[in-house]
Scaffold this active site. Structure first.
Site, short mmCIF file in Angstrom:
data_model
loop_
_atom_site.label_atom_id
_atom_site.label_comp_id
_atom_site.label_asym_id
_atom_site.label_seq_id
_atom_site.Cartn_x
_atom_site.Cartn_y
_atom_site.Cartn_z
CE LYS A 60 -2.63 1.88 3.54
NZ LYS A 60 -1.77 3.04 3.24
CG HIS A 62 -0.77 6.70 1.83
ND1 HIS A 62 -1.89 7.37 1.39
CD2 HIS A 62 -0.61 6.72 3.05
CE1 HIS A 62 -3.14 6.66 2.14
NE2 HIS A 62 -1.72 6.92 3.17
NE ARG A 92 -4.93 11.73 -4.68
CZ ARG A 92 -6.25 12.82 -4.40
NH1 ARG A 92 -7.01 11.98 -3.51
NH2 ARG A 92 -6.72 13.88 -5.84
CE LYS A 93 -7.50 6.82 4.05
NZ LYS A 93 -5.90 6.59 3.91
CB ALA A 95 -12.90 12.89 -0.71
CB THR A 100 -13.11 15.92 -9.62
OG1 THR A 100 -13.43 17.56 -10.36
CG2 THR A 100 -11.27 17.00 -9.36
CE1 TYR A 217 -2.08 0.97 14.00
CE2 TYR A 217 -1.02 2.09 16.57
CZ TYR A 217 -0.94 2.21 14.82
OH TYR A 217 0.12 2.66 13.52
O1 6AU Z 1 0.04 1.14 10.63
P1 6AU Z 1 -0.24 2.60 10.50
O2 6AU Z 1 -0.63 3.05 11.30
O3 6AU Z 1 1.50 3.38 10.19
O4 6AU Z 1 -0.26 3.39 9.32
C1 6AU Z 1 -1.99 2.56 9.15
C2 6AU Z 1 -2.07 3.16 7.50
C3 6AU Z 1 -2.17 4.82 6.83
C4 6AU Z 1 -3.20 4.81 7.02
O5 6AU Z 1 -3.58 6.31 5.83
C5 6AU Z 1 -4.37 3.72 6.00
O6 6AU Z 1 -3.67 2.61 6.85
N1 6AU Z 1 -5.74 4.02 7.23
C6 6AU Z 1 -6.36 3.10 5.66
C7 6AU Z 1 -7.03 3.18 4.76
C8 6AU Z 1 -6.02 2.50 4.07
O7 6AU Z 1 -6.89 3.45 3.74
C9 6AU Z 1 -8.03 3.44 6.78
C10 6AU Z 1 -8.26 3.90 8.43
O8 6AU Z 1 -9.12 4.51 8.24
N2 6AU Z 1 -6.80 4.17 8.36
C11 6AU Z 1 -5.62 3.91 7.93
O9 6AU Z 1 -4.77 4.10 9.28
O10 6AU Z 1 -1.35 4.68 5.34
#
Ligand code: 6AU
Length: 265
Positions: A60, A62, A92-93, A95, A100, A217
């Site tokens: 995944k 960003h 990319r989320k 929105a 667009t 978490y």
């Molecule tokens: O394990 P972390 O906390 O270091 O990273 C979590 C990753 C980050 C967030 O942008 C993403 O997951 N994320 C998303 C996604 C994947 O869409 C949604 C969400 O509700 N919470 C979240 O943390 O890259």
């Protein structure tokens, strides 16, 4: 119910090419781990990707947090995806309105649709966002995940909003392969027809409970076994401290053991 079936069984029954590939990779590599490599340089991203590649089903990204993005990075990530057999998910989320997001997905500096097998979108704008993204994504055989719920404290994606994500996905099954969420949703409204959505769940950590900025978490077992999700998304739990490869192996095993326990139940 999809959650009691093997990933391989779900691959054979699915119709979206990206969903099929993801299930096949998961079964072949025995992993339901997606690593989220949220780093800001090309070198770091490539280093982490090559290190965790053997243990993941999906990387995944960003892409917009990189300070030295270039197209050679995309070539190298694509080569690593082939070398280690994983898919790429650009988080990319999207929105905005359909017209667009169509341009944001296909064009600009990043040209996300050209290299990312999976991307995701909020449903705040309504169903037009899915229609716009689908015009670009379907011809390229891509898959879309809708944000049905979020892992962060105080998220507004709850209740009726979450159910609407499921309804929109059901009406757009050719392109919507599943959700970002915290649990399977099918039990909440009646199953209308044969369907199989993939649930990818972020906010996964074995040691930490939060990050001081709202992230929350849960363990791989809670996510896969108790909540019926399919893929664990782990970021800082893997690259944040300690040995990245050992951490990846630990999460891969925890996620896979929980899956085995689920299908054997
Ligand atoms: O394990 P972390 O906390 O270091 O990273 C979590 C990753 C980050 C967030 O942008 C993403 O997951 N994320 C998303 C996604 C994947 O869409 C949604 C969400 O509700 N919470 C979240 O943390 O890259």
């Amino acid at each position: 119910m999809a959650q009691s079936k093997r990933y391989s069984e779900r691959a054979s029954a699915h119709t979206n090419p990206t969903a099929i590939r993801l299930f096949q990779i998961m079964e072949r590599k025995q992993t339901n781990l997606s690593v989220s490599a949220d780093v800001t340089t090309k070198a770091e991203l490539l280093r982490i990707t090559d290190a965790v590649g053997p243990y993941i089903c999906c990387l995944k990204t960003h892409i917009d947090i990189l300070s030295d993005f270039d197209h050679d990075l995309i070539d190298q990530l694509t080569a690593l995806a082939k070398k280690h057999d994983f898919l790429i998910f650009e988080d990319r989320k999207f929105a905005d309105i359909g017209n667009t997001v169509k341009l944001q997905y296909s064009s600009g500096v990043h040209k996300i649709a050209s290299w990312s097998h999976i991307t995701n979108a909020h449903i705040v704008p309504g169903e037009g966002i899915v229609k716009g993204l689908a015009e670009v994504g379907i011809p390229l055989q891509r898959g879309l995940l809708l944000l049905a719920e979020m892992s962060s404290a105080g998220s507004l994606a709850t209740g009726e909003y979450t159910l609407e994500a499921l309804r929109i996905a059901r009406r757009n099954k050719e392109f919507c392969i599943g959700f970002i969420g915290q649990r399977r949703l099918e039990g909440l409204i009646p199953v209308e027809e044969k369907e199989d959505f993939i649930y990818m769940s972020p906010g996964v950590g074995l040691t930490s409970k939060g990050d001081g900025l709202g992230q929350q978490y849960r363990t791989p077992r809670e996510v896969i076994l108790d909540s019926g999700c399919d893929v664990i998304i782990v970021g800082r739990g893997i690259y944040g401290s300690g040995d990245t490869v050992e951490n990846a192996k630990t999460y891969q095993k925890a996620g896979w053991d929980a899956y085995l326990e689920r299908i054997e139940k």
